[in-house]
Design a protein around this motif. Structure first.
Motif, short mmCIF file in Angstrom:
data_model
loop_
_atom_site.label_atom_id
_atom_site.label_comp_id
_atom_site.label_asym_id
_atom_site.label_seq_id
_atom_site.Cartn_x
_atom_site.Cartn_y
_atom_site.Cartn_z
N TYR A 403 0.83 -1.21 0.00
CA TYR A 403 0.00 0.00 0.00
C TYR A 403 0.86 1.26 0.00
O TYR A 403 0.54 2.25 -0.67
CB TYR A 403 -0.92 0.00 1.22
N ASN A 404 1.96 1.23 0.74
CA ASN A 404 2.85 2.38 0.77
C ASN A 404 3.52 2.60 -0.59
O ASN A 404 3.67 3.74 -1.04
CB ASN A 404 3.91 2.22 1.86
N VAL A 405 3.94 1.51 -1.24
CA VAL A 405 4.57 1.65 -2.56
C VAL A 405 3.57 2.22 -3.57
O VAL A 405 3.92 3.10 -4.36
CB VAL A 405 5.12 0.29 -3.03
N LEU A 406 2.36 1.73 -3.53
CA LEU A 406 1.34 2.23 -4.46
C LEU A 406 1.05 3.71 -4.21
O LEU A 406 0.90 4.50 -5.16
CB LEU A 406 0.06 1.42 -4.33
N THR A 407 0.99 4.09 -2.94
CA THR A 407 0.74 5.50 -2.61
C THR A 407 1.89 6.39 -3.09
O THR A 407 1.68 7.44 -3.72
CB THR A 407 0.55 5.67 -1.10
N VAL A 408 3.11 5.95 -2.79
CA VAL A 408 4.28 6.72 -3.22
C VAL A 408 4.35 6.79 -4.75
O VAL A 408 4.65 7.84 -5.33
CB VAL A 408 5.57 6.11 -2.64
N ALA A 409 4.05 5.66 -5.40
CA ALA A 409 4.10 5.62 -6.86
C ALA A 409 3.13 6.61 -7.47
O ALA A 409 3.46 7.31 -8.45
CB ALA A 409 3.80 4.21 -7.36
N LEU A 410 1.95 6.71 -6.92
CA LEU A 410 0.93 7.61 -7.46
C LEU A 410 1.31 9.07 -7.23
O LEU A 410 1.33 9.87 -8.17
CB LEU A 410 -0.43 7.30 -6.83
N PHE A 411 1.62 9.41 -5.99
CA PHE A 411 1.86 10.82 -5.66
C PHE A 411 3.25 11.29 -6.07
O PHE A 411 3.49 12.49 -6.17
CB PHE A 411 1.66 11.05 -4.16
N TYR A 412 4.16 10.36 -6.31
CA TYR A 412 5.49 10.74 -6.78
C TYR A 412 5.56 10.70 -8.31
O TYR A 412 6.19 11.56 -8.93
CB TYR A 412 6.53 9.77 -6.20
N GLY A 413 4.88 9.72 -8.91
CA GLY A 413 5.00 9.53 -10.35
C GLY A 413 4.25 10.56 -11.18
O GLY A 413 4.76 11.02 -12.20
N LEU A 414 3.03 10.93 -10.76
CA LEU A 414 2.25 11.87 -11.56
C LEU A 414 2.92 13.23 -11.72
O LEU A 414 3.00 13.75 -12.85
CB LEU A 414 0.84 12.01 -10.96
N PRO A 415 3.44 13.86 -10.65
CA PRO A 415 4.15 15.13 -10.85
C PRO A 415 5.40 14.99 -11.72
O PRO A 415 5.74 15.90 -12.47
CB PRO A 415 4.51 15.58 -9.42
N VAL A 416 6.06 13.83 -11.62
CA VAL A 416 7.26 13.61 -12.44
C VAL A 416 6.88 13.60 -13.92
O VAL A 416 7.53 14.26 -14.75
CB VAL A 416 7.93 12.28 -12.06
N ILE A 417 5.82 12.86 -14.27
CA ILE A 417 5.39 12.80 -15.66
C ILE A 417 4.98 14.18 -16.15
O ILE A 417 5.32 14.60 -17.27
CB ILE A 417 4.24 11.79 -15.80
N GLN A 418 4.25 14.91 -15.31
CA GLN A 418 3.84 16.27 -15.68
C GLN A 418 5.05 17.17 -15.92
O GLN A 418 5.09 17.95 -16.89
CB GLN A 418 2.95 16.85 -14.60
N LEU A 419 6.06 17.04 -15.08
CA LEU A 419 7.25 17.90 -15.20
C LEU A 419 8.02 17.60 -16.48
O LEU A 419 8.41 18.52 -17.21
CB LEU A 419 8.15 17.70 -13.98
#
Length: 780
Positions: A403-419
Motif C-alpha cells: 500500500y505504501n509503494v502504491l501511494t508513493v508511486a501515485l503521488f510521486y510519479g504523476l508530478p514527475v510525468i507532468q514535469l
C-alpha cells in the motif's frame, strides 16, 4: 540602381558642404583580393564589388573580411555591407563581453545572406550580378588603416555524409546550408527526412551551434544566435537531430565561437583574443522507419519469448519439486512450539480465527512474556522464538509495504510525468538543446518525444515487473493453510513481494520519464525506485529470520523519504559542507542500525542507556575479563564489522571525492549493503547446512551475470548529467544494437533482467525449509 543612389547622395553631400572636411570615395573592386586603405573622419569609403562573375560562382554567398590593428574603441570603424535586399553592419574592433571580462577582436569576417532560390539564367558563362557594397567610416581624427576583402564562400551547400572542415572564431562565424529536397542517391535503410548533424573538434574552444530556417537575416553573433531555431553549446563533440517538418525549405547550420569557455565548463574561464576553432561538420541521414519497427518488434518479441520460456520452465520445475504447504503433507514426528500448542488447546481453531491483526496488541504481549530477555539470553536463537505472531499479522504488515509503494508511486510519479512533459514542450518551443542531456548521436525521435529509444528501452522493467507480480500471485494462492503457516518454513510475506514488483514497474515508468528530458534537475527520478528496491530486498532478507521484530512499512518508507531528501539536496548543493553533514548522519545511522541488528531490536536509546552499559561491562568483567570483548553472536558480529568497514570506506571515499554525482553515490550505498547482506545470508545458509535449491542457484547465476554485464554498459555511459551539457556531449556515442539502442539502452535491458532474477532468488531462496519446523530453523 542602389549604386546610383549612393553616388548621388555622396555628390550632394559634397556640394552642400560649406567646406571640404568630408570626402566620400567610391571604388569598384575585385573579389578575392586584399585591399588596404587609410581613413579618418573626413573620409568615407564606398567599395563596390559589382563585377562580372560566372553564374555558377555567384550561387555561393559573399563573405566580407575586415581587419584593422589600430582602430580605437572610442572611435571604431563602422562597416556596412549592403545588398539589394539585405544590410549587415559591424564595428572594428569588436567588443565581446563574457564572465571573464571584455575581449577585443580586430578581425571580423561575416557571410552575407542572400536568396538561395534566385533563378539564375542557365547556359550563361558570365553575367553581371549585384554584389555587395561595403561602406567604411569612422569618427577618428587620426588616420586609421584597414584591410577589406570579399570572397565567395565555397562549400556552402552541404551534401549528405560528406565531411566539411573549416575554422571559426568569436568574430569570424560561419554558416552552411542544407536542403532536404536535394536530389541524392538514397542509401538503403536511411531516412533523409530526418538528418543528424554531427560536429567534431580537436580543440576545446567553446562554441554555439544553431540550426535556423533558411531565411534572412541569419543570426550569427553571440548576442543573437539563440533567437531562432535549435541551438546548443559544444566544445569537442556535438550533434542535433533535425526533422524535415521543422525546416521544410532547408536550414542554416550556424557556428559561433564564444569569447571564453564559461558556458561549456560551467565555471568562469579565461578569455583570449586567439579563439580560433577547427571544426569537422557532417550531416548524415537518420535511420529508416523500418529500423524503428524492427527494433520495437525485436524488443517485444524477445520479451514475449522470455515470458513463454520462463513461465513454462518455472512451472515445470515447480511442479516437480513442489510439496503442498498443508498440514497433511507434514511428517507426524515434527515437534510443535509451546506457544502454538497452547493456542490450540485453549480454543482450537475458533480461537485462532479470533486473533487480532492489531500489531500493537502483539507488541504488548511480547513485552509481558519478556521476549527480550529470552532473545538476549540465548546464544542460539531459532525462528520459533521470533515468529510468535499470528500469520495474519505478518500478512497484514507485509501488505502495508504494498500500500505504501502504491501511494508513493501515485503521488510521486504523476508530478514527475507532468514535469518532464513540460520540459519536452519547452524544448520543442524554444529549441534549447542544452535543456536535455541526450545522446545526440543515438537519439531517435517519435512524434513530440525527442529520444524515443531511451524511453522505450525501459519497457523491460515494466513487463518483467508484471511477470513477477503474476508469479507471486500464483505462489500465494497455493498457501492457504494457516495451521501450517504457523509452524513450518519461513513466514511468507507476499505483500513485500508485490511491493517489489510494483517498484520494478515504477522504476521503468520513472526511468522512462527521466529519459524524456534527462538533466541534472530530474536525475533523482531515475534512481528513486532503485533506492526502494534495494531497501525492500534488505528488509525482506532480514524479515525471513526476524519476522516479529522487522522494521514496519512506515519506518522503512520514512528512511527512504529522508534518503530522497538528502539526494535532492546533494544534487542541488553538493558542496564539502553538505558531504561532511551527510557523512556524520551516515555513520551515526550505521552505528544505530548495527546495535539494533546485533541485539535484535532489544536496544533502546534512552536516559538509562549509560547505566545499562556500565552494568553489563562490570558483570562481564567479573565473569571473565575477555567476556567484555567476546561477542555472544559471533556470526552476526562478523557481518556487522565487515558491513561497518565497507560503509566507513564508502564514507571516506565520498568525502575525499565529494563529486557532483551524489545521487549515484547514495545508490551505491544502498546497493553495496544489499549485496553484502545477500552474500552473508547465503553463506550462513551453507554454514548451517541448509540446502540452496538448484532453481535458486540458477536464478542467482543469471542475476550475477546480468549485473556484471550491466555494470560494464553503465560505466561506458553516453551522457553525464553531472557535467555541463557541452561536457556531457563528449560521451555521446553511435548506436550499438539494431541501429537503435546504445550502451545505456542495453544497461536498461540487462539491469531489468538482473533485478527480476534477484527477486526470484528472494522468492525461492528458502524453499528448502518449506516443510522444516521453525524450532529447527536457526536465526542469523
Amino acid at each position: 540602381m542602389l549604386k546610383l543612389v549612393l553616388i548621388l547622395s555622396a555628390v550632394t553631400a559634397i556640394c552642400d558642404s560649406s567646406n571640404d572636411s568630408f570626402n566620400p570615395i567610391y571604388r569598384k573592386l575585385n573579389y578575392s583580393v586584399d585591399y588596404q586603405f587609410v581613413i579618418n573622419k573626413s573620409v568615407e569609403y564606398i567599395l563596390d564589388f559589382n563585377l562580372r562573375v560566372s553564374a555558377a560562382k555567384f550561387k555561393f554567398p559573399p563573405r566580407v573580411t575586415t581587419y584593422s590593428s589600430d582602430a580605437a574603441i572610442a572611435n571604431p570603424l563602422m562597416v556596412v555591407a549592403r545588398q539589394p535586399k539585405e544590410l549587415l553592419s559591424w564595428q572594428l574592433p569588436l567588443i565581446l563581453e563574457s564572465y571573464s571580462g571584455k575581449t577585443n577582436f580586430t578581425k571580423i569576417s561575416r557571410t552575407l545572406c542572400h536568396d538561395m532560390y534566385r533563378n539564375l539564367p542557365k547556359g550563361v558563362g558570365a553575367m553581371n550580378v549585384d554584389g555587395p557594397i561595403v561602406s567604411v567610416s569612422t569618427a577618428s581624427n587620426t588616420d586609421v588603416s584597414f584591410t577589406v576583402r570579399v570572397d565567395f564562400q565555397n562549400e556552402f551547400f552541404i551534401e549528405p555524409s560528406v565531411p566539411y572542415n573549416f575554422t571559426i572564431s568569436p568574430s569570424e562565424p560561419r554558416y552552411y546550408f542544407y536542403n532536404f529536397s536535394t536530389n541524392v542517391t538514397e542509401v538503403e535503410n536511411s531516412n533523409y527526412d530526418t538528418v543528424i548533424l554531427e560536429v567534431f573538434s580537436a580543440d576545446s574552444v567553446c562554441m554555439t551551434v544553431s540550426i535556423q530556417n533558411a531565411s534572412c537575416p541569419v543570426f550569427d553573433t553571440n548576442q543573437d544566435i539563440t533567437f531562432r531555431g535549435f541551438y546548443e553549446t559544444v566544445d569537442t563533440q556535438g550533434g542535433i537531430t533535425i526533422p524535415k517538418y521543422k525546416f521544410p525549405y532547408g536550414f542554416f547550420a550556424v557556428f559561433v565561437a564564444k569569447s571564453d569557455d564559461s558556458d561549456c565548463l560551467g565555471t568562469p574561464g579565461t578569455s583570449s583574443a586567439n579563439r580560433t576553432k577547427t571544426i569537422t561538420l557532417t550531416v548524415k541521414p537518420s535511420i529508416a522507419y523500418q529500423d524503428y519497427l524492427n527494433a520495437v518488434i525485436a524488443t517485444l518479441s524477445s520479451i514475449g519469448i522470455f515470458y513463454f520460456v520462463f513461465i513454462a520452465g518455472f512451472v515445470f520445475c515447480s511442479k516437480r519439486g513442489y510439496i503442498p504447504r498443508q498440514m497433511e503433507y507434514v511428517s507426524g514426528s515434527e515437534p510443535t512450539t509451546p506457544s502454538t500448542t497452547t493456542l490450540f488447546l485453549i480454543g482450537g481453531a475458533e480461537a485462532v480465527d479470533d486473533v487480532s491483526v492489531d500489531e500493537a496488541e502483539y507488541d504488548i504481549v511480547s513485552e509481558e512474556d519478556q521476549d527480550r530477555v529470552m532473545r538476549l539470553g540465548k546464544s542460539v536463537i531459532y525462528l520459533s522464538d521470533l515468529a510468535r505472531k499470528d500469520p495474519r499479522v505478518h500478512k497484514y504488515k507485509s501488505y502495508l509495504y504494498l500500500y505504501n509503494v502504491l501511494t508513493v508511486a501515485l503521488f510521486y510519479g504523476l508530478p514527475v510525468i507532468q514535469l518532464v512533459v513540460t520540459y519536452q514542450r519547452v524544448l520543442n518551443e524554444t529549441g534549447e538543446q542544452d535543456l536535455c542531456y541526450y545522446n545526440f548521436l543515438c537519439a531517435h525521435p517519435v512524434g513530440v518525444i525527442s529520444d524515443f529509444n531511451h524511453v522505450f528501452s525501459n519497457s523491460g522493467y515494466v513487463l518483467l515487473g508484471v511477470l513477477f507480480l503474476w508469479i507471486t500471485y500464483r505462489r500465494e494462492i497455493t498457501h492457504k493453510d494457516l495451521n501450517f503457516e504457523r509452524q513450518y518454513g519461513i513466514p511468507q510475506h507476499y505483500g513485500m513481494f508485490y511491493a517489489m514488483g510494483v517498484a520494478l514497474i515504477m522504476e521503468g515508468v520513472l526511468s522512462g520519464s527521466y529519459h524524456v528530458c534527462p538533466n541534472q534537475a530530474n536525475f533523482q527520478f531515475d534512481s528513486s525506485f532503485m533506492y526502494v528496491m534495494a531497501v525492500l530486498c534488505m528488509v525482506k532478507l532480514y524479515q525471513n529470520r526476524h519476522p516479529d521484530i522487522n522494521a514496519t512499512a512506515c519506518a522503512t518508507f520514512g528512511v527512504l523519504a529522508v534518503a530522497i531528501l538528502l539526494g535532492m539536496i546533494g544534487i542541488l548543493e553538493g558542496n564539502l559542507y553538505f558531504w561532511i553533514f551527510f557523512t556524520v548522519i551516515y555513520l551515526l545511522s550505521c552505528f544505530y542500525l548495527s546495535v539494533q541488528i546485533y541485539y535484535m531490536g532489544c536496544w533502546k536509546l534512552n536516559r538509562g542507556l549509560l547505566i545499562r552499559v556500565w552494568r553489563i561491562c562490570v558483570y562481564d568483567f567479573w565473569s571473565g575479563p575477555l567476556n567484555i570483548i567476546k561477542p555472544i553472536y559471533k556470526a552476526r558480529m562478523c557481518l556487522l564489522i565487515i558491513g561497518n568497514l565497507c560503509n566507513w570506506a564508502l564514507a571516506v571515499w565520498g568525502v575525499y571525492r565529494h563529486q557532483k554525482d551524489f545521487a549515484l553515490f547514495l545508490l551505491a550505498i544502498f546497493m553495496s549493503n544489499t549485496l553484502l547482506y545477500f552474500f552473508f545470508y547465503i553463506v550462513m545458509k551453507c554454514i548451517h547446512k541448509e540446502r540452496v535449491n538448484k532453481l535458486s542457484l540458477f536464478f542467482l547465476l543469471i542475476s550475477v551475470l546480468c549485473a556484471a554485464s550491466a555494470m560494464y554498459f553503465f560505466l561506458h555511459k553516453s551522457i553525464s548529467w553531472s557535467n555541463t551539457p557541452a561536457q556531457s556531449r563528449q560521451f555521446n556515442q553511435e548506436c550499438k544494437l539494431l541501429r537503435f539502442y546504445d550502451f545505456h539502452d542495453i544497461w536498461h535491458f540487462l539491469s531489468a533482467i538482473g533485478m527480476f532474477f534477484t527477486f526470484m532468488v528472494l522468492l525461492t531462496l528458502d524453499d528448502d525449509l518449506s516443510h522444516t519446523h521453525r524450532t529447527r530453523i536457526v536465526v542469523f
